[in-house]
Every structure is written in C-alpha cells, then in structure tokens.
Enzyme design. Sequence first.
Site, mmCIF file in Angstrom:
data_model
loop_
_atom_site.group_PDB
_atom_site.id
_atom_site.type_symbol
_atom_site.label_atom_id
_atom_site.label_comp_id
_atom_site.label_asym_id
_atom_site.label_seq_id
_atom_site.Cartn_x
_atom_site.Cartn_y
_atom_site.Cartn_z
ATOM 1 N N ASP A 56 2.604 -9.372 9.132
ATOM 2 C CA ASP A 56 1.157 -9.553 9.040
ATOM 3 C C ASP A 56 0.876 -11.058 8.912
ATOM 4 O O ASP A 56 0.454 -11.531 7.850
ATOM 5 C CB ASP A 56 0.604 -8.776 7.847
ATOM 6 C CG ASP A 56 0.816 -7.279 7.994
ATOM 7 O OD1 ASP A 56 0.157 -6.668 8.852
ATOM 8 O OD2 ASP A 56 1.643 -6.721 7.255
ATOM 9 N N MET A 109 0.834 -1.200 0.000
ATOM 10 C CA MET A 109 0.000 0.000 0.000
ATOM 11 C C MET A 109 0.872 1.255 0.000
ATOM 12 O O MET A 109 0.407 2.350 0.349
ATOM 13 C CB MET A 109 -0.957 0.004 1.193
ATOM 14 C CG MET A 109 -2.000 -1.095 1.091
ATOM 15 S SD MET A 109 -3.514 -0.782 2.025
ATOM 16 C CE MET A 109 -2.873 -0.657 3.684
ATOM 17 N N GLY A 110 2.138 1.092 -0.385
ATOM 18 C CA GLY A 110 3.020 2.252 -0.454
ATOM 19 C C GLY A 110 3.584 2.635 0.895
ATOM 20 O O GLY A 110 3.581 1.847 1.843
ATOM 21 N N ALA A 111 4.087 3.886 0.995
ATOM 22 C CA ALA A 111 4.795 4.342 2.193
ATOM 23 C C ALA A 111 5.874 3.322 2.536
ATOM 24 O O ALA A 111 5.962 2.808 3.651
ATOM 25 C CB ALA A 111 3.840 4.565 3.362
ATOM 26 N N GLY A 163 11.320 -3.077 5.105
ATOM 27 C CA GLY A 163 10.568 -4.324 5.113
ATOM 28 C C GLY A 163 10.004 -4.638 3.737
ATOM 29 O O GLY A 163 10.134 -5.757 3.230
ATOM 30 N N HIS A 164 9.359 -3.638 3.124
ATOM 31 C CA HIS A 164 8.851 -3.821 1.764
ATOM 32 C C HIS A 164 9.985 -4.119 0.787
ATOM 33 O O HIS A 164 9.873 -4.997 -0.080
ATOM 34 C CB HIS A 164 8.131 -2.556 1.287
ATOM 35 C CG HIS A 164 6.919 -2.196 2.058
ATOM 36 N ND1 HIS A 164 6.857 -1.076 2.866
ATOM 37 C CD2 HIS A 164 5.704 -2.798 2.161
ATOM 38 C CE1 HIS A 164 5.664 -0.995 3.405
ATOM 39 N NE2 HIS A 164 4.942 -2.026 3.004
ATOM 40 N N GLN A 196 -10.130 -2.571 2.647
ATOM 41 C CA GLN A 196 -9.611 -3.244 3.843
ATOM 42 C C GLN A 196 -9.500 -2.304 5.033
ATOM 43 O O GLN A 196 -8.958 -2.669 6.067
ATOM 44 C CB GLN A 196 -8.271 -3.914 3.549
ATOM 45 C CG GLN A 196 -7.110 -3.000 3.272
ATOM 46 C CD GLN A 196 -5.897 -3.761 2.782
ATOM 47 O OE1 GLN A 196 -5.878 -4.287 1.671
ATOM 48 N NE2 GLN A 196 -4.865 -3.844 3.611
ATOM 49 N N GLY A 222 5.026 -10.274 3.783
ATOM 50 C CA GLY A 222 5.810 -10.274 5.013
ATOM 51 C C GLY A 222 5.129 -11.043 6.128
ATOM 52 O O GLY A 222 3.894 -11.087 6.220
#
Length: 277
Positions: free
Chosen positions: A149, A29-31, A35-36, A60, A146
């Site tokens: 979640d 979802m960006g930002a 981690g991403h 969501q 990841g």
Amino acid sequence: MILKTVADLRAVARGWRAKGEVIGVVPTMGALHDGHLSLARRARAECDRVITTIFVNPKQFNNPDDLKKYPRTLEADAGLLGTVPVDAVFAPPVEEVYPEGFITTVSMQGVAQPLEGYMRPGHFDGVATVVTKLFGMSLADRGYFGQKDWQQLQVVLRLVRDLNVPVEVVGCETIREADGLAMSSRNVRLTAAGRGRAPVLYAAISAAAEDIRAGHADRMAIREAAETMREAGFERVEYIELRDAETLMPSDDPRRPRRMLAAAWVDGVRLIDNIPV
C-alpha cells in the site's frame, strides 16, 4: 493478551514506557497473512514491545458491500500473532474507536488525492483518522506499514511529519507469493481461475518498468502492460501510473525515485500493486 478497550491498552503501554521500553505498533484490519506477520516480525526485532491492532475501519470504506464482505477472523489472527510472538493484540469494537458523538476527521490533500484517493473518495481521510487514533491509543514509538500500500505509506509519512506525531514510520518490503502476487487479505476471495490470472498484474508492471529502464517511452510501456492484463482476463484496469515515489505526482524525471502503481479488477476482486522504477 487481547485487549478491547483504550483504557486497558493505555494501562499496559504506560507500564512499558515507565520502564523505558520501545513500543512498536502494527496496524491491521485482520485476516492476517505472511505479509502482516512480516511486519510484526520486523517490529519484534527492533522493539522491546509489539502491539498489533486488528480493527476493520469503517471510515476507510467507501463501498458498504466491501466493508460487509471484509473477512473477520480474530481467533485465527490471534493464533498467528502468537507465533511471532507479539505482546498485545488490540481488537476494539467500533464504538470504542468511534464513540457516540465522534465528529473529528483528519483530512489530507496532496499525496492523498490522486490514484486511490481519486478512485475511493474519503478513503485516506479514514486511514489518516484511524492511524492518528491508533498511534495515540498505543503510545507507540514506531509504526510498521507494508509497501504494498505504497500510497498509504506516503500518506502516513506525511501525516506524522505535518502533525509532529512522535512516531517513527517504518515501511517494509512487499511480501509476495511464489508466482509474484502481492499478499493481500482480499486474495482469499479469488476463485481458482481468478487466482491463476492474478499474478499477471505484477508480471505486466514489472515488464513495463523494465522497458522504461531500457529507454522505451513511458506511455507505450504502460499501454502494453494494460493490454497484457486485459488479454489475461482482467475485467478492468483502473490505472497504471508512473509517479514520483514521494509526492505521487506525475513524473517524467528519471533522476528522482519513481514508482509504478496499478489497480485492476480480476474475478470481481480489486487488486493493487506497485514497484520501483
């Protein structure tokens, strides 16, 4: 390249598939944070082509204010992804994903119901719907998610199994700050004081897991973890639960893989984390 429409994404992906190339997709979802980027790097190492999707999925969010506050930093995100590098960034507008007249929802029971499913009604239906669409849009062979979640990962694994979606789901290790705080786009909303308290979440559940491994009673260890967090200044501990790692049902069977999952509020920000037990 930044793609905005399904038609453009499909055209690119079809070209890759025609050459027999393996496509990995990293839904976000960006930002973006490290981690991403670790997911994108894993995909880069294992696939011929990598697509990262950036889409703040309204379906969501069960809190309109949370949706409104969610950071949107496409230009900076694209710059970070260029360092991996990924082959395409898919950043569609809402109307491209949910066009006028859209009426279909992928609804899940079982693993989607407890914990986050209970605290955020409809959340995992939104996740399942958008992930199904992104898999179909991208023509991906593999999807990277990841473990921070954890419940979401189990939802996606069950989704592809139940619906025979031809995508291999790859779960990747949680990336943490030096003090143990799990990296999250929401962390930027913490004040300096809140950021100082936030690592207590990971420390507390880690101590509880260690106590349980040493033979202490599950409930007592969890109660002590919650008290540690409250004493550190957390406003609310929504849950700390020891669950079967796959089904997310309550488990007191140490012979099966178990996961301790937690959600708590500090400094007005909701944090989640989990660890194996």
